[in-house]
Design a protein around this motif. Structure first.
Motif, PDB file in Angstrom:
ATOM      1  N   ASP A 141      -4.455  -9.152   1.885  1.00 43.16           N
ATOM      2  CA  ASP A 141      -5.212  -7.889   1.990  1.00 43.16           C
ATOM      3  C   ASP A 141      -4.266  -6.690   2.058  1.00 43.16           C
ATOM      4  O   ASP A 141      -4.517  -5.637   1.434  1.00 43.16           O
ATOM      5  N   SER A 179      -3.971  -3.750  -0.584  1.00 38.05           N
ATOM      6  CA  SER A 179      -4.139  -2.355  -0.172  1.00 38.05           C
ATOM      7  C   SER A 179      -2.960  -1.498  -0.619  1.00 38.05           C
ATOM      8  O   SER A 179      -3.130  -0.368  -1.118  1.00 38.05           O
ATOM      9  N   THR A 203      -2.923   1.535  -3.136  1.00 37.35           N
ATOM     10  CA  THR A 203      -2.574   2.862  -2.607  1.00 37.35           C
ATOM     11  C   THR A 203      -1.315   3.442  -3.244  1.00 37.35           C
ATOM     12  O   THR A 203      -1.258   4.639  -3.563  1.00 37.35           O
TER      13      THR A 203
END
Length: 444
Positions: free
Chosen positions: A328, A332, A336
């Motif tokens: 995860d 992310s 990002t």
């Protein structure tokens, strides 16, 4: 000889069943003997009774196989084919033991009536049963004639001599069996139907030297359950073995009751046998203890393994959860810090700026591979114009030069410089924007 060879007699199916009805036959003959008053006098054993039935049935079967389905009485009493000889020899043996002819014939009558009783118990039509009874009665009547004839013809002196021989043989047999019983280490008690001890062997006398065992109830010599024979048989069924420790010597015995009637129909006594099994019992206890200890150890190890399995499962769950968190986190970070750079590259027409974006992607991916913390990419904070101004500043141009080259006012350039410093974290700091851009190593 009269005979009927062509007609099959249906009652023969019943006669063939008689040897298979062993228990019914023995029970009925014992009852008939008891009713006639002969049971207490007989020495017949179970095997003797079965041999008597076999000797009686075999001549009938032999005649039937030869086609003689309805033999003539006159022919039977001639005994031409010696069909009755085994029965006659049995009668002679009884005569030699002192049995009178009337007693022998009376016992023979009880034998015939026991066969009639068994036939009545069989499943068959009345005509078949009637035919079987008549056939048995025919052979029985012929045997009675032959018994009496032979009995009368035999010399009294010969009978007396034979009786002496039989008595000597019986005495020898009695001594032989007494010697066998007295040489065994097993404890043997003979008890009657009231539980009174009538005989013991030498082994009992050695274990209970000062006890008055004979003519006393068995429960006074042995600490067993029951105070009557019925109660003893209830607690200790015949032919079933039990482990007991009847004496204060630490020995363990296997106890078993057996009715002597299995050997002699006339006896209502029981044989109580005690066999010393102490070594086997101790060995069994040792094996049981070893098995118990190993079972307990196995259960302990199994419990430990189960605990380890639980711990391992928890660790694996933690690892799975941690892996999920890592995945995860990587997702992310890519969303990002990487994907936006790719979007900028796709939309950026300036090759020098695209080169800077590629540098950012390479730096971020390298950090992901080596597990380092991802840096916050500077270029992603700057607008297109701010990026162009950083290029000029990094090249050493002044604000006025930049304004002239980009055809913008000096005030606009100054505003862009303030925004750049704020986005790069330099607001309020005495740090040159040119020096900072060189320090962070951005390439445009």
């Amino acid at each position: 000889m009269q005979q009927n060879i062509t007609t099959r007699q249906p009652f023969w199916d019943l006669l063939r069943q008689l040897p298979s009805e062993e228990e019914s036959y023995l029970e009925r003959w014992s009852l008939r003997m008891q009713q006639a008053g002969y049971l207490s006098l007989t020495t017949a054993k179970r095997d003797d009774c079965m041999n008597a039935l076999d000797c009686f049935i075999k001549p009938m079967q032999s005649h039937y196989q030869l086609g003689v389905t309805s033999p003539d009485f006159a022919w039977l009493i001639q005994n031409h084919d010696q069909w009755a000889q085994p029965q006659i020899e049995t009668a002679r043996n009884h005569q030699g033991r002192g049995v009178t002819w009337d007693m022998y014939l009376g016992c023979f009558k009880t034998f015939l009536h026991s066969l009639f009783d068994v036939i009545d118990l069989l499943k068959a039509g009345e005509d078949e049963k009637h035919g079987a009874r008549n056939h048995i009665r025919l052979y029985g009547d012929a045997l009675e004639v032959l018994f009496v004839k032979d009995w009368v013809q035999r010399q009294p002196e010969a009978a007396s001599h034979q009786l002496d021989q039989v008595n000597r043989l019986l005495t020898l047999e009695k001594c032989r069996f007494e010697n066998i019983l007295n040489t065994t280490s097993d404890l043997i008690f003979v008890i009657d139907s009231h539980g009174i001890v009538s005989n013991i062997n030498t082994a009992v006398q050695q274990v209970l030297p000062n006890n008055e065992v004979l003519n006393a109830p068995i429960w006074e010599s042995l600490p067993i359950e029951g105070r009557t024979m019925d109660e003893i048989l209830k607690y200790y069924p015949v032919t079933t073995a039990f482990e007991v420790a009847p004496f204060d010597d630490g020995n363990i015995y296997r106890m078993q009751l057996s009715p002597i009637s299995n050997v002699s129909l006339a006896s209502d006594e029981y044989l109580l046998l005690l066999s010393n099994i102490t070594p086997q019992a101790l060995q069994r206890e040792t094996l049981e203890r070893i098995v118990s200890e190993r079972t307990e150890d196995l259960l302990t190890k199994t419990s430990q393994l189960e605990e380890m399995n639980i711990t391992l499962r928890n660790i694996l769950k933690s690892i799975d959860k941690e892996q999920e968190g890592i995945i995860d986190d990587i997702s992310s970070k890519i969303s990002t810090f990487v994907l936006p750079v790719l979007d900028r590259i796709d939309a950026e027409p300036d090759s020098s700026i695209r080169k800077g974006y590629v540098t950012i992607i390479r730096d971020q991916l390298d950090r992901l591979v080596h597990g380092s913390k991802l840096a916050n990419p500077v270029l992603l904070k700057l607008t297109f114009m701010e990026t162009r101004i950083c290029q000029f500043i990094q090249a050493g141009h002044s604000s006025k030069d930049i304004a002239d080259n980009l055809n913008l006012s000096l005030e606009t350039i100054q505003t862009h410089r303030k925004n750049i410093r704020r986005k790069l974290g330099l607001h309020g700091k005495n740090v040159s924007l040119y020096a900072h851009l060189k320090t962070i190593g951005l390439t445009f």
